[in-house]
Design a protein around this motif. Sequence first.
Motif, short mmCIF file in Angstrom:
data_model
loop_
_atom_site.label_atom_id
_atom_site.label_comp_id
_atom_site.label_asym_id
_atom_site.label_seq_id
_atom_site.Cartn_x
_atom_site.Cartn_y
_atom_site.Cartn_z
N PRO A 142 50.08 -39.61 -108.68
CA PRO A 142 50.02 -39.13 -107.17
C PRO A 142 50.65 -37.72 -106.99
O PRO A 142 50.05 -37.15 -106.08
CB PRO A 142 51.41 -40.08 -106.73
N PHE A 143 50.67 -37.23 -107.94
CA PHE A 143 51.20 -35.91 -108.03
C PHE A 143 50.15 -34.58 -107.79
O PHE A 143 49.49 -34.35 -106.40
CB PHE A 143 51.78 -35.24 -109.41
N SER A 144 48.87 -34.99 -108.68
CA SER A 144 47.99 -34.34 -108.15
C SER A 144 47.22 -34.49 -107.32
O SER A 144 46.39 -33.80 -106.92
CB SER A 144 46.65 -34.54 -109.33
N ARG A 145 47.24 -35.65 -106.81
CA ARG A 145 45.95 -36.22 -105.99
C ARG A 145 47.10 -35.66 -104.73
O ARG A 145 46.04 -35.33 -103.60
CB ARG A 145 46.96 -38.13 -105.23
N VAL A 146 47.87 -35.47 -103.91
CA VAL A 146 48.66 -34.51 -103.42
C VAL A 146 48.43 -33.08 -102.80
O VAL A 146 47.60 -32.60 -101.79
CB VAL A 146 50.43 -34.86 -103.55
N ASN A 147 48.35 -32.26 -104.59
CA ASN A 147 48.07 -31.19 -104.16
C ASN A 147 46.45 -30.98 -104.33
O ASN A 147 46.06 -30.48 -103.69
CB ASN A 147 48.44 -31.10 -105.70
N ASP A 148 45.65 -32.10 -104.41
CA ASP A 148 43.94 -31.80 -104.80
C ASP A 148 44.01 -32.36 -102.90
O ASP A 148 43.29 -31.09 -102.52
CB ASP A 148 43.36 -32.88 -104.80
N TRP A 149 44.80 -33.07 -101.85
CA TRP A 149 44.75 -33.16 -101.03
C TRP A 149 45.15 -32.15 -99.96
O TRP A 149 44.34 -31.15 -98.90
CB TRP A 149 45.24 -34.15 -100.52
N LEU A 150 46.30 -31.57 -100.23
CA LEU A 150 46.56 -30.47 -99.72
C LEU A 150 46.14 -28.58 -99.25
O LEU A 150 45.23 -28.23 -99.28
CB LEU A 150 47.82 -29.96 -100.43
N GLN A 151 45.43 -28.96 -100.56
CA GLN A 151 44.50 -27.42 -101.14
C GLN A 151 42.97 -27.47 -100.56
O GLN A 151 42.37 -27.14 -99.98
CB GLN A 151 44.00 -27.46 -102.51
N GLY A 152 42.78 -29.18 -100.25
CA GLY A 152 41.70 -29.42 -99.19
C GLY A 152 41.98 -29.10 -98.20
O GLY A 152 40.53 -28.64 -97.27
N GLN A 153 43.23 -29.32 -97.34
CA GLN A 153 43.99 -28.77 -96.00
C GLN A 153 43.44 -27.17 -95.95
O GLN A 153 44.02 -26.91 -95.10
CB GLN A 153 44.45 -29.60 -95.79
N GLY A 154 43.39 -26.34 -96.95
CA GLY A 154 43.72 -25.03 -96.71
C GLY A 154 45.63 -24.55 -97.30
O GLY A 154 45.28 -23.80 -96.96
N LYS A 155 46.25 -25.91 -98.23
CA LYS A 155 47.75 -25.17 -98.26
C LYS A 155 48.03 -25.13 -99.20
O LYS A 155 47.43 -25.77 -100.21
CB LYS A 155 48.24 -26.18 -97.40
N PRO A 156 49.05 -24.78 -99.47
CA PRO A 156 49.28 -24.56 -101.12
C PRO A 156 49.77 -26.16 -102.02
O PRO A 156 50.34 -26.55 -100.96
CB PRO A 156 50.23 -23.41 -101.56
N GLY A 157 49.48 -26.16 -103.15
CA GLY A 157 49.36 -27.56 -103.90
C GLY A 157 51.53 -27.35 -104.15
O GLY A 157 51.94 -26.61 -103.91
N ILE A 158 51.82 -28.41 -104.35
CA ILE A 158 53.67 -28.48 -104.85
C ILE A 158 53.65 -28.15 -106.12
O ILE A 158 53.18 -28.72 -107.14
CB ILE A 158 54.16 -30.16 -104.37
N HIS A 159 54.84 -27.43 -106.60
CA HIS A 159 55.08 -26.85 -107.59
C HIS A 159 55.95 -28.05 -108.25
O HIS A 159 57.23 -28.42 -107.54
CB HIS A 159 55.55 -25.89 -108.00
N TRP A 160 55.70 -30.01 -108.30
CA TRP A 160 56.27 -30.83 -109.16
C TRP A 160 56.85 -30.72 -110.35
O TRP A 160 58.39 -31.70 -110.45
CB TRP A 160 55.23 -31.76 -109.20
N THR A 161 56.64 -29.57 -111.29
CA THR A 161 57.52 -29.88 -112.54
C THR A 161 58.40 -29.10 -112.59
O THR A 161 59.30 -29.08 -113.02
CB THR A 161 56.43 -29.45 -113.90
N LYS A 162 58.49 -27.73 -112.09
CA LYS A 162 60.14 -26.51 -112.18
C LYS A 162 60.01 -25.73 -110.52
O LYS A 162 58.56 -25.30 -110.14
CB LYS A 162 59.41 -26.00 -113.36
N PRO A 163 60.86 -25.40 -110.95
CA PRO A 163 60.74 -24.84 -109.64
C PRO A 163 59.66 -22.96 -108.95
O PRO A 163 60.04 -22.63 -110.33
CB PRO A 163 62.79 -24.08 -109.51
#
Length: 219
Positions: free
Chosen positions: A198-219
């Motif tokens: 789910p985490f890589s899929r969300v980031n792929d989608w966000l980046q497709g929307q022109g937005k930065p992905g989430i840093h899921w693993t560390k601040p």
Amino acid sequence: MTPPSLTALGAWAELPFFAEDWPRIAEQLAAETRVVLPPAPQIFAALEHLQPSAVEVVILGQDPYPTPGHAHGYAFSAEPDVRPIPRSLANIFKELDADLGASPKDPDLRFWADQGVLLLNNVLTVPAGCAHGHARLGWQKLTAQVLNGLSDRPRAYLLWGAHAQKAAAEVDPARNLKIETPHPSPLSARRGFFGSRPFSRVNDWLQGQGKPGIHWTKP
């Protein structure tokens, strides 16, 4: 318990729930003879952390951890010193490792909220030691109104388990990213949560929307 103040809710305080339902729930919480979790100042922490316009990803949980010292107002998250890590969160971290090759060092997920991830439970309180003990107070109306308020633009939704999927049934999968899998609990994680990436899929989608992905693993 003394019900929490609503002054930090910002735009969320305009939801009808706070005029129509919160007074009754607050009265019931004040009359509760058991310890209520999370502590009163943290009940609305997830909403206080993120105003509606800042939400990019929604993760719905069921209700807070019923173990004292664990819940702090964010779905699946726990205070940083909690050990062992709650079992559902441990499975989330296993999937993070499999998906992205790393996972957070402790159970505090507030750094996700810092990046626009709304970690909202469907029920915001629980009596200590009694999971689902406040499921009938009426918290679900707040969840429904929050989700409706977020329908103004596309967002990503991680819906783990039947409770989350039922709560978000009206979220349009054509307009939003809607990832629905079994819950990460030990009882169901192997039925399709593990391997769902789910985490890589969300980031792929966000980046497709022109937005930065989430840093899921560390601040």
